[in-house]
Design a protein around this motif. Structure first.
Motif, PDB file in Angstrom:
ATOM      1  N   PRO A 127      14.737  -5.260 -35.745  1.00  0.00           N
ATOM      2  CA  PRO A 127      15.800  -4.381 -36.540  1.00  0.00           C
ATOM      3  C   PRO A 127      15.430  -4.242 -37.630  1.00  0.00           C
ATOM      4  O   PRO A 127      15.990  -5.228 -37.741  1.00  0.00           O
ATOM      5  CB  PRO A 127      16.803  -5.190 -35.132  1.00  0.00           C
TER       6      PRO A 127
ATOM      7  N   LYS B 205       4.227  -0.162 -29.361  1.00  0.00           N
ATOM      8  CA  LYS B 205       5.642  -0.462 -29.821  1.00  0.00           C
ATOM      9  C   LYS B 205       5.400  -1.770 -29.780  1.00  0.00           C
ATOM     10  O   LYS B 205       6.673  -2.553 -29.305  1.00  0.00           O
ATOM     11  CB  LYS B 205       6.636   0.032 -28.404  1.00  0.00           C
TER      12      LYS B 205
ATOM     13  N   ASN C 211      11.247  -2.350 -25.975  1.00  0.00           N
ATOM     14  CA  ASN C 211      10.726  -1.202 -26.151  1.00  0.00           C
ATOM     15  C   ASN C 211      10.104  -0.300 -25.338  1.00  0.00           C
ATOM     16  O   ASN C 211      10.218   1.275 -26.261  1.00  0.00           O
ATOM     17  CB  ASN C 211       9.893  -1.212 -27.657  1.00  0.00           C
TER      18      ASN C 211
ATOM     19  N   HIS D 170       9.878  -8.221 -27.560  1.00  0.00           N
ATOM     20  CA  HIS D 170       9.482  -7.104 -28.707  1.00  0.00           C
ATOM     21  C   HIS D 170       9.303  -6.259 -27.565  1.00  0.00           C
ATOM     22  O   HIS D 170       9.454  -4.653 -27.493  1.00  0.00           O
ATOM     23  CB  HIS D 170       9.889  -7.318 -29.757  1.00  0.00           C
TER      24      HIS D 170
ATOM     25  N   GLY E 191      15.101  -0.105 -26.776  1.00  0.00           N
ATOM     26  CA  GLY E 191      15.205  -1.439 -27.692  1.00  0.00           C
ATOM     27  C   GLY E 191      16.734  -2.624 -27.501  1.00  0.00           C
ATOM     28  O   GLY E 191      16.600  -2.566 -26.727  1.00  0.00           O
TER      29      GLY E 191
END
Length: 421
Positions: free
Chosen positions: A373, A298, A209, A205, A214
């Motif tokens: 998400p 992030k 990011n 992740h 993303g």
């Protein structure tokens, strides 16, 4: 093992085995075997969740709470089997932001709006942070009581950094350079936790990011396989050159042990694990770690908590009071060393910040963090996304090919769920 590749019969057998192994002595589904018809709680396991389970057991006099605490993926399998069959097996269910969306969309959770309004004053429910409440809600309805705000932070051995004249990294490139410089046969430069699926998604992740753009576009089309996504996973692959042995099968527990046992210098790990590296019963490096947000921010941030099964036969007021009593301010203050509290009054408490030296970094990491998400099916598609990422990282497949396959599989799955009409 996953729901996709496990037969229903096998998983149901595992449910029984889990109950027996955890001391229940009876199949979880056999409600009639429990003379007092106790409340059934199923939860992931880490120190803060063990604490909440203990508080739920004593929340209401005369109410027996049977707590089943098991690893995250296995818990998800058992919940999915029970809920999809509308079984009353579980009453209180541990959830995180992404499973709130998934379970609520499927109709598996009871909305809590009425109970929230009824008990708002008694349990000071307006003290929960807006961020925590947002992640415990779905389409304008509350579905869970927050237990923890959690985020992934940068853990680093301050003593080794100081001795080498190094400072915490500000960029991904600096992070990788430090991992390489500290890497030795005796001590890994960094931890990597890549056991599918939750650990892999957590680790990737940050890369997706920071370097990538993303996971999805605004139409839920995969973008993790575009040029930036490929560079992100290539960077992850490069970082694993300096990871601890067994990183491909390591999840949070294994990575925490590597930090505790002086087997790794740094890496990203959950804020809720910070206290464990200072635990004299488990750690060889007490007082040697420090924390900052991950370079460039992030990293993953989430809220976890507890929800009521839509299929429970128990009194919903009783279940809500158990959850609310367990997570009231006094208990959350007691548990503050094990978590980042989602209550506003405690997040800014000077005394708690002084006692828990990881709080300052955690608070900053929460502000710069990015949730998974808001796709109810993210964990479902994450099963094959994470496996393809692992194939790419370990060299089983070229990175681009692996991500393209994951994107194709993701689109096929989401297409069957009506996302691309």
């Amino acid at each position: 093992m996953s729901i996709q590749d496990t037969s229903r019969r096998t998983v149901i057998k595992q449910m029984g085995a889990t109950a027996l192994a955890l001391g229940g002595g009876t199949l979880l589904g056999a409600r009639s075997a429990f003379a007092a018809d106790p409340v059934q709680l199923i939860s992931h396991r880490y120190p803060a969740l063990e604490f909440w389970a203990g508080k739920m057991k004593t929340a209401l006099p005369g109410v027996d709470v049977n707590a089943q605490l098991i690893p995250f993926e296995k818990m998800g399998e058992l919940v999915t089997i029970a809920m999809s069959s509308k079984s009353a097996t579980f009453d209180i269910v541990y959830v995180i932001d992404s499973t709130v969306a998934s379970y609520a969309r499927n109709g598996w959770l009871r909305p809590l709006d009425d109970l929230w309004a009824k008990y708002k004053k008694e349990f000071a429910l307006d003290d929960f942070s807006d961020a925590a409440m947002k992640m415990c809600s779905y389409k304008g309805h509350i579905y869970a009581i927050p237990g923890t705000v959690n985020t992934m932070m940068f853990y680093y051995r301050k003593d080794l950094f100081d001795a080498a004249g190094k400072t915490p990294p500000k960029t991904m490139a600096e992070y990788q350079a430090l991992a390489k410089s500290f890497h030795t046969p005796a001590r890994a430069g960094t931890i990597d936790c890549l056991k599918p699926s939750d650990a892999t998604l957590n680790e990737a992740h940050w890369y997706m990011n920071t370097i990538g753009a993303g996971w999805f576009d605004d139409k839920w089309k995969p973008i993790f396989n575009n040029a930036r996504g490929v560079r992100a996973i290539e960077a992850l692959k490069d970082t694993t050159k300096y990871a601890q042995r067994g990183f491909a099968t390591a999840a949070n527990d294994e990575c925490t042990i590597a930090l505790q046992q002086d087997a790794a210098v740094m890496g990203q790990q959950w804020a809720t694990r910070a206290r464990s590296v200072d635990d004299p019963k488990q750690s060889r490096v007490i007082g040697k770690f420090d924390w900052t947000p991950m370079p460039e921010g992030k990293a993953r941030v989430l809220t976890d908590g507890y929800a009521i099964s839509a299929f429970s036969k128990q009194d919903p007021d009783k279940l809500f009071r158990i959850m609310a009593t367990a997570t009231r301010e006094a208990n959350m203050r007691e548990a503050a060393a094990m978590l980042v509290p989602p209550r506003k009054s405690l997040l800014q408490d000077p005394e708690l910040r002084a006692k828990n030296r990881f709080y300052a970094a955690a608070a900053q990491a929460i502000e710069t963090g990015v949730p998974f998400p808001a796709l109810p099916e993210f964990y479902a598609v994450g099963e094959f996304i994470s496996r393809r990422i692992l194939q790419a990282v370990t060299g089983e497949m070229p990175v681009k090919e692996a991500l393209d396959k994951a994107a194709s599989e993701t689109e096929a799955y989401l297409g069957t769920r009506g996302y691309y009409k």
